[in-house]
Enzyme design. Structure first.
Site, PDB file in Angstrom:
ATOM      1  N   ASN A   7      66.849  41.495 -18.106  1.00 16.47           N
ATOM      2  CA  ASN A   7      67.769  42.555 -18.520  1.00 16.47           C
ATOM      3  C   ASN A   7      67.138  43.346 -19.661  1.00 16.47           C
ATOM      4  O   ASN A   7      66.808  42.791 -20.704  1.00 16.47           O
ATOM      5  CB  ASN A   7      69.099  41.939 -18.961  1.00 16.47           C
ATOM      6  N   HIS A  10      68.738  45.802 -24.060  1.00 12.93           N
ATOM      7  CA  HIS A  10      68.522  45.781 -25.503  1.00 12.93           C
ATOM      8  C   HIS A  10      67.387  46.700 -25.933  1.00 12.93           C
ATOM      9  O   HIS A  10      67.346  47.147 -27.083  1.00 12.93           O
ATOM     10  CB  HIS A  10      68.272  44.347 -25.976  1.00 12.93           C
ATOM     11  N   HIS A  43      72.569  47.628 -17.296  1.00  9.22           N
ATOM     12  CA  HIS A  43      74.018  47.813 -17.256  1.00  9.22           C
ATOM     13  C   HIS A  43      74.344  49.254 -17.633  1.00  9.22           C
ATOM     14  O   HIS A  43      74.152  49.658 -18.786  1.00  9.22           O
ATOM     15  CB  HIS A  43      74.683  46.837 -18.233  1.00  9.22           C
ATOM     16  N   ARG A  45      76.979  51.327 -18.629  1.00 10.14           N
ATOM     17  CA  ARG A  45      78.354  51.245 -19.118  1.00 10.14           C
ATOM     18  C   ARG A  45      79.062  52.599 -19.028  1.00 10.14           C
ATOM     19  O   ARG A  45      78.428  53.649 -19.058  1.00 10.14           O
ATOM     20  CB  ARG A  45      78.363  50.756 -20.570  1.00 10.14           C
ATOM     21  N   ARG A  49      76.519  53.426 -23.884  1.00 12.74           N
ATOM     22  CA  ARG A  49      76.082  53.041 -25.235  1.00 12.74           C
ATOM     23  C   ARG A  49      74.602  52.699 -25.296  1.00 12.74           C
ATOM     24  O   ARG A  49      74.009  52.752 -26.362  1.00 12.74           O
ATOM     25  CB  ARG A  49      76.909  51.865 -25.749  1.00 12.74           C
ATOM     26  N   GLU A  70      74.260  46.391 -13.241  1.00 17.89           N
ATOM     27  CA  GLU A  70      75.560  45.884 -13.663  1.00 17.89           C
ATOM     28  C   GLU A  70      76.483  47.067 -13.924  1.00 17.89           C
ATOM     29  O   GLU A  70      76.076  48.058 -14.532  1.00 17.89           O
ATOM     30  CB  GLU A  70      75.420  45.039 -14.928  1.00 17.89           C
ATOM     31  N   THR A 101      78.909  42.027 -22.865  1.00 22.81           N
ATOM     32  CA  THR A 101      79.936  41.554 -21.938  1.00 22.81           C
ATOM     33  C   THR A 101      80.437  40.177 -22.341  1.00 22.81           C
ATOM     34  O   THR A 101      79.664  39.241 -22.517  1.00 22.81           O
ATOM     35  CB  THR A 101      79.373  41.498 -20.506  1.00 22.81           C
ATOM     36  N   GLU A 151      77.633  35.550  -9.658  1.00 19.51           N
ATOM     37  CA  GLU A 151      76.869  35.195 -10.850  1.00 19.51           C
ATOM     38  C   GLU A 151      77.798  34.463 -11.818  1.00 19.51           C
ATOM     39  O   GLU A 151      78.781  35.036 -12.304  1.00 19.51           O
ATOM     40  CB  GLU A 151      76.276  36.433 -11.524  1.00 19.51           C
ATOM     41  N   HIS A 191      74.012  34.918 -18.962  1.00 12.42           N
ATOM     42  CA  HIS A 191      74.694  35.201 -20.222  1.00 12.42           C
ATOM     43  C   HIS A 191      74.461  34.072 -21.225  1.00 12.42           C
ATOM     44  O   HIS A 191      74.866  32.932 -21.012  1.00 12.42           O
ATOM     45  CB  HIS A 191      76.201  35.422 -20.078  1.00 12.42           C
TER      46      HIS A 191
END
Length: 241
Positions: A7, A10, A43, A45, A49, A70, A101, A151, A191
């Site tokens: 992922n 970040h 992701h 969103r 963001r 995502e 999340t 998941e 996660h």
């Protein structure tokens, strides 16, 4: 073989802190591939963001690894996914006030909308996964949603790992995993997974895919992204033997 989806959200978070063009998450995805990532997760969103539409579109044109998008069951974002057609879409919950999340998708409470979004994505040729807590009712609803994968949200396990509750949380994941695979769905998890707690989850029978972001990107600051991905791949490979 357990696949590793890296992922790169970040990386985009650092970029958006200054609203500039670096670091580019597309570059990060390429480096993750070079390190051995089996897939790239991002992701998009509703509030944009971190990841932007541009990131998704360019990534789909440039990376060789499958892209796992995502997204919430928001129609605007679902429409973007239908248009762009990533190899996989994972439906997740979203709350504006959360940092990342928190918790799994409430499939029980929003089954009709989940089914609708799932069908739209499947009609576009996108494989659909649902991000769900290891709760029996949620797992049962997710199995009946039309999704092809589930998941498991491993946050509670990650928080408890190393404590007496860790084994209990792992047992809950194992029970949920057994129900998912016996129903014929693909088993994914993610996660809060780190270099210290990933192996028991990777060792769960029939585990297909782990999606990991924060821990890998954190290590990458110190050792570089390619090496950070290699280190995680090695741990997963050892656990899945």
């Amino acid at each position: 073989m357990v696949l590793l989806g890296v992922n790169i959200d970040h990386v985009a978070t650092v970029r958006e802190a200054r609203k500039t063009n670096e670091p580019d998450p597309v570059w990060a995805a390429t480096l993750a591939e070079l390190g051995g990532a089996d897939g790239i997760t991002l992701h998009l969103r509703e509030d944009r963001r971190h990841i932007q539409e541009r990131d998704l579109r360019v990534m789909l044109q440039t990376v060789a690894a499958p892209v796992n998008l995502e997204l919430a069951c928001d129609q605007e974002v679902v429409d973007i996914a239908v248009e762009c057609r990533p190899q996989q879409a994972t439906l997740v919950p979203e709350r504006r006030e959360e940092v990342t999340t928190e918790g799994g998708l409430d499939v029980v409470g929003g089954l009709d909308r989940v089914r609708e979004a799932t069908q739209q994505l499947k009609d576009a040729g996108v494989r659909v996964s649902l991000f769900v807590d290891p709760d029996p009712a949620q797992i049962e609803a997710a199995i009946g949603s039309g999704a092809e994968a589930i998941e498991l949200h491993t946050g509670a396990y990650a928080e408890a790992s190393g404590s007496p509750q860790g084994d209990q949380r792992l047992a809950e994941l194992a029970q949920a995993a057994a129900g998912i695979t016996s129903a014929g769905l693909l088993l994914h998890a993610g996660h809060g997974l780190t270099y210290r707690n990933v192996q028991p989850v990777a060792a769960l029978p029939a585990m297909r895919e782990l999606n990991i972001g924060h821990s890998i990107i954190s290590r990458a600051i110190m050792v570089g992204l390619q090496q950070a991905v290699r280190d995680m791949k090695r741990l997963i490979r050892e656990a899945a033997r």
